[in-house]
Motif scaffolding. Structure first.
Motif, mmCIF file in Angstrom:
data_model
loop_
_atom_site.group_PDB
_atom_site.id
_atom_site.type_symbol
_atom_site.label_atom_id
_atom_site.label_comp_id
_atom_site.label_asym_id
_atom_site.label_seq_id
_atom_site.Cartn_x
_atom_site.Cartn_y
_atom_site.Cartn_z
ATOM 1 N N GLU A 226 1.088 -1.070 -0.408
ATOM 2 C CA GLU A 226 -0.459 -0.282 -0.082
ATOM 3 C C GLU A 226 0.758 1.054 -0.034
ATOM 4 O O GLU A 226 0.330 2.150 -0.742
ATOM 5 N N ASP A 230 0.955 4.734 -2.614
ATOM 6 C CA ASP A 230 1.097 5.744 -1.784
ATOM 7 C C ASP A 230 2.245 6.503 -2.176
ATOM 8 O O ASP A 230 1.957 7.680 -2.924
ATOM 9 N N LYS A 282 -5.943 -0.530 -5.973
ATOM 10 C CA LYS A 282 -5.119 1.093 -5.199
ATOM 11 C C LYS A 282 -4.276 0.571 -6.792
ATOM 12 O O LYS A 282 -3.253 0.410 -7.252
#
Length: 391
Positions: A226, A230, A282
């Motif tokens: 993640e 990001d 994502k």
């Protein structure tokens, strides 16, 4: 697929390469999946003459993308022979004749500079997104899309290897949340962050990576993946990137920069897609311009990354050779990891003033200065250690 009948049997058209009112060059295959690149050679009021060139999958891609000219693909056919097929306009059977490539005349062949220029099609199409694949595998997955701007499905092996190495190295550091106190990233920590190659796809070049651990349970790799996404996502905005970098280790900043540099060396943009059974998908992407801008934001060029680390273990070696100007140490921490390096100027001065150490020294604490040196030309990472304090 369009079916048609020839003297060689029933064929189906797989792809048109050149079409103007009618097919001029196309790819077809027979009932047993033998492929032919077909060229319209001539016609008159009664019939059309075609060359059916038997072709492997690799030869098909070489022809359609222009890596081999149309002329060379005929005179250098892989089988050494081609089929000359006559198809009458009145619907009668026609004929098929085997032609040896060496017997072809100039009037039979395309011009020497005639090439196709179609997007590469050698890699399989991706038919599932990262989230669905993660749900089916019960594993976290990471899809990397590497695009050179020309839709090529070729990439230099050195460049691809470096991109994957830098991606994995970054994940190692992102998962190592307490690395500032432990020094070198441990083998067990690396194992938790290791991703495995699981296939490729058309992207231009797409790579599938898969985590080892079951993604239905909380795992450190999930937070590392993640944060990986990001970082890419924040790299399009200076304020966001600076804020995010302030919360990660210097080692991770350096390794992220290494990854961006490897993308520049390969001259590819990147898109990353992370899917997890426990979370939603994502996605983040960076163009080459954005990659350059992110490197400028980090402003790390030419700098070494240095941090102090404290360790407990055994000092097993200490060399002070004034004549050869060699001052080195060797230390093994409680996990069995070995550290070698040089003595600090302060310790050297103390030794020259008469200070001595009992070696080996068991179960002592030391302070090391760890320096990650960045090679600006290759982005290679080397780690050096300096012993700055004992006891």
């Amino acid at each position: 697929m369009e079916l048609f009948t020839t003297p060689l049997g029933e064929m189906k058209i797989v792809e048109h390469y050149l079409f103007y009112d009618r097919p001029f060059i196309f790819l077809c295959e027979d009932k047993v999946s033998n492929k032919f690149v077909v060229h319209l050679v001539d016609d008159d009021e009664r019939s059309e003459k075609w060359f059916f060139v038997p072709s492997s999958n690799l030869r098909v891609e070489a022809v359609r993308t222009g890596r081999i000219s149309l002329r060379d693909s005929i005179i250098n056919a892989e089988t050494g022979v081609i089929w000359e097929v006559i198809t009458p306009f009145d619907g009668s059977e026609g004929s098929a004749l085997i032609r040896n490539c060496s017997s072809l005349t100039e009037t039979d062949l395309p011009g020497p500079n005639a090439v196709l220029s179609l997007p590469d099609n050698r890699l399989p199409k991706k038919n599932i997104d990262a989230k669905k694949e993660a749900d089916q595998l019960y594993r976290d997955v990471l899809f990397l899309y590497l695009n050179d701007g020309e839709h090529s499905q070729l990439i230099n092996a050195d460049h691809l290897g470096l991109i994957l190495l830098r991606s994995q190295g970054l994940l190692h550091s992102l998962i190592d949340t307490d690395g500032s106190s432990k020094g070198r990233i441990s083998k067990s920590t690396k194992e938790k962050a290791t991703m495995y190659y699981a296939g490729d796809f058309a992207a231009s070049v797409g790579i599938k990576l898969e985590a080892k651990s079951n993604g239905l349970f909380d795992s450190p790799i999930q937070s590392a993946l993640e944060l990986f996404i990001d970082l890419l996502d924040a790299s399009t905005d200076k304020e966001l990137l600076i804020n995010l970098l302030s919360n990660v280790q210097k080692r991770s900043i350096a390794r992220y920069r290494f990854l961006l540099q490897s993308l520049l060396q390969a001259n590819v943009s990147i898109k990353a897609e992370w899917g997890s059974p426990k979370k939603n998908i994502k996605v983040a992407s960076l163009t080459l311009d954005q990659i350059n801008h992110a490197i400028d934001i980090m402003d790390l060029e030419g700098e070494d990354v240095t941090q102090k680390i404290k360790l407990v273990g055994d000092l097993v070696g200490l060399l002070t050779d004034n004549e050869k100007k060699r001052y080195t140490f060797e230390f093994i921490n409680m996990d069995g990891e070995r550290y070698k390096g040089t003595l600090s100027h302060e310790i050297i001065e103390n030794v020259m003033s008469g200070l001595s150490f009992n070696v080996p020294a068991k179960n002592i604490s030391v302070e090391l200065e760890e320096t990650i040196e960045i090679n600006q030309a290759t982005s290679e990472e080397r780690i050096y250690y300096t012993l700055v304090n004992i006891g």
